[in-house]
Motif scaffolding. Structure first.
Motif, PDB file in Angstrom:
ATOM      1  N   CYS A   1      43.472  33.537  55.828  1.00  0.00           N
ATOM      2  CA  CYS A   1      43.193  33.767  54.404  1.00  0.00           C
ATOM      3  C   CYS A   1      44.314  34.581  53.769  1.00  0.00           C
ATOM      4  O   CYS A   1      44.724  34.320  52.628  1.00  0.00           O
ATOM      5  CB  CYS A   1      41.861  34.496  54.231  1.00  0.00           C
TER       6      CYS A   1
ATOM      7  N   LEU B   1      45.260  34.845  49.566  1.00  0.00           N
ATOM      8  CA  LEU B   1      44.035  35.327  48.948  1.00  0.00           C
ATOM      9  C   LEU B   1      44.076  36.843  48.738  1.00  0.00           C
ATOM     10  O   LEU B   1      44.622  37.584  49.565  1.00  0.00           O
ATOM     11  CB  LEU B   1      42.831  34.969  49.817  1.00  0.00           C
TER      12      LEU B   1
ATOM     13  N   LEU C   1      37.435  39.313  47.893  1.00  0.00           N
ATOM     14  CA  LEU C   1      36.881  38.274  48.762  1.00  0.00           C
ATOM     15  C   LEU C   1      35.840  38.847  49.711  1.00  0.00           C
ATOM     16  O   LEU C   1      36.040  39.916  50.288  1.00  0.00           O
ATOM     17  CB  LEU C   1      38.005  37.623  49.573  1.00  0.00           C
TER      18      LEU C   1
ATOM     19  N   ILE D   1      41.024  30.484  46.743  1.00  0.00           N
ATOM     20  CA  ILE D   1      42.223  30.875  46.006  1.00  0.00           C
ATOM     21  C   ILE D   1      42.261  30.196  44.636  1.00  0.00           C
ATOM     22  O   ILE D   1      42.808  30.743  43.664  1.00  0.00           O
ATOM     23  CB  ILE D   1      43.498  30.589  46.833  1.00  0.00           C
TER      24      ILE D   1
ATOM     25  N   GLN E   1      40.030  32.405  42.556  1.00  0.00           N
ATOM     26  CA  GLN E   1      40.731  33.642  42.223  1.00  0.00           C
ATOM     27  C   GLN E   1      41.854  33.407  41.215  1.00  0.00           C
ATOM     28  O   GLN E   1      42.234  34.329  40.481  1.00  0.00           O
ATOM     29  CB  GLN E   1      41.308  34.281  43.489  1.00  0.00           C
TER      30      GLN E   1
END
Length: 509
Positions: free
Chosen positions: A224, A229, A234, A278, A281
């Motif tokens: 990740c 990310l 998260l 992602i 985000q």
């Protein structure tokens, strides 16, 4: 006629108030779904279903009220007069579309359907490990019945299945997907047959054995981070069926699973879900409390997840990066393994039973099977009781494998239990979108393999972020693709990619 400035200011303030309340309902709903799939006790389904049904009723009442409709009508007129900026124009357009999809569905029916989906999901979670299709089948029949009724209320002029295909991926229909899958079959089926006839298969011995679950999880977290990310935005948790969701661009969920005897499963699951995360985000944070938050469609979402899972994660360029990680966590297993051995092992293409564990080449055939079964269910040509035998027939026809039980057969996916019928085709479509994005990156001079091989993927995030992610729901798939690559969607990029990759691996040229 121009809108009175004072009226427009008041209308925009009221729009913001409504959006915040709708956001709060979505926030609560997503959080409840996440806990239901990860941490809730086994007996918690009834309470969860009731809470979700109440939230759904209130959401429906606010979105579909006469007052909200009149507000959106005024703001739509203002948009046509050029009185709204791009953000407000997109917000009004998307919220009006969301309302049109729900306005003709009675609130009681919507909440009853929510309760059913929670009950159905709970039944699936119990039925899968037991291989008990009969206990789940009645729920599937009810879900299909509700979905047919809701589709008729949404648009009585269209085929119910087409209504749902278009809802999951705006602009699609059975005609669209039939053409797409015809192109995929024309490439994939002969390739699979040639591989079977060829008789050669890469060894998977380098990834066989027992791999500590905690170490696998930690490896997945590192993947990740490599994807780029924001780990402070998260949450990662364990679940039976991996998924991703978000509350805002700064609060994203990943849920995944670990199998001690299949180290590649969690690796590619985390890369896949990381692609979804992602994207969430990367949406413009100004959209967080509006209907523009999140990905624009399931196909575009799957384009991100399949891009990171396959075009990055299963690429020859990424194999050394992945091998270094595996050697860090499992030095005894991987000490003498080469990057080429790992690359071949993770790209071994052979017919199999489990969609989520399928290789990149045969994967779209798993999707095609579900697509064909969904059409039978919606047309009334099959009931839930018929699905296991039809499933077995199609797995034999398309993949040449026998289905030994329902756990690895028709119960393997949770999607039908929660009403995601019409969603499956977007998995294959997303792979095709991703291939076209990658081709455009290369055409523009990006050293794609060099970037992937470095393990520093920021240039990929920059490209996808600026052309796809930032727009959230503000652009539809057709417009996003055209803006990103300067052309309409073309499945030939996907079929060419598969043919070139697997012909090389299996020396079929």
């Amino acid at each position: 006629m121009a809108t009175n400035p004072n009226q427009l200011t008041a209308d925009l303030a009221e729009l913001d108030r409504i959006e915040k309340h709708l956001f709060a309902h979505n926030y609560a709903t997503s959080g409840i779904y996440f806990s239901g799939a990860t941490t809730d006790p086994a007996k918690g389904a009834a309470g969860r279903g009731e809470a979700l049904a109440i939230l759904d009723e209130e959401y429906h009442e606010l979105l579909c009220s006469k007052e909200t409709g009149e507000l959106l009508d005024r703001l739509t007129a203002a948009e046509k007069n050029g009185e709204l900026d791009d953000f407000r124009a997109a917000e009004v357009r998307v919220l009006a579309r969301d309302r049109s999809r729900e306005a003709d569905i009675p609130a009681q029916m919507a909440s009853d359907y929510t309760r059913l989906r929670v009950e159905s999901g709970d039944a699936w979670h119990k039925a899968k490990p037991a291989g008990d299709w009969d206990s789940f089948a009645p729920y599937l029949d009810q879900v299909v019945s509700y979905m047919r009724q809701i589709a008729q209320l949404k648009d009585a002029t269209r085929d119910p299945y087409d209504v749902w295909l278009d809802e999951f991926e705006p602009g699609t229909s059975r005609e669209f997907y039939n053409n797409f899958f015809d192109a995929v079959k024309a490439t994939v089926v002969p390739l699979v047959n040639d591989i079977v006839k060829n008789g050669y298969q890469p060894s998977r011995s380098c990834v066989e054995g027992t791999f500590d679950a905690k170490k696998q999880w930690d490896l997945g977290i590192e993947l990740c981070k490599i994807e780029g990310l924001d780990m402070d935005a998260l949450v990662c948790a364990h679940t039976e069926h991996p998924f991703t969701d978000s509350l805002t661009s700064n609060h994203v969920f990943i849920a995944s699973h670990v199998y001690e005897h299949d180290v590649l499963s969690n690796i590619f699951s985390m890369l896949h879900e990381g692609g979804h995360a992602i994207y969430e985000q990367g949406v413009n944070s100004a959209y967080d409390y509006t209907c523009l938050k999140g990905g624009t469609s399931m196909g575009i979402h799957e384009a991100q997840s399949r891009f990171y899972e396959n075009l990055v994660g299963r690429s020859e360029a990424f194999a050394p990066v992945l091998l270094d990680l595996l050697k860090k966590y499992f030095p005894e297993h991987m000490a003498n393994v080469t990057a080429q051995e790992l690359y071949l092992a993770e790209n071994r293409a052979e017919p199999s039973l489990i969609r989520t564990e399928a290789d990149e080449l045969t994967y779209p055939l798993h999707i095609l099977i579900r697509y064909e079964l969904e059409q039978l269910l919606f047309a009334g040509e099959a009931k839930a009781a018929d699905i296991p035998s039809l499933w077995a027939q199609k797995y034999k026809e398309y993949l040449g494998v026998d289905v030994p039980n329902h756990t690895v057969g028709a119960l393997q996916d949770m999607h039908w239990s929660d009403g995601s019928i019409g969603y499956f085709p977007t998995y294959a479509l997303g792979s095709a979108y991703g291939s076209q994005f990658a081709a455009k990156m290369i055409e523009e001079g990006m050293d794609l393999n060099g970037i992937i091989g470095s393990g520093k993927l920021a240039p990929l995030s920059d490209w996808l972020g600026s052309r796809i992610w930032t727009y959230g729901r503000g652009k539809d798939p057709i417009d996003l693709i055209k803006g990103a690559v300067g052309a309409d969607f073309d499945p030939s990029f996907y079929t060419k990619y598969l043919e070139e990759k697997f012909s090389k691996i299996y020396k079929l040229a």
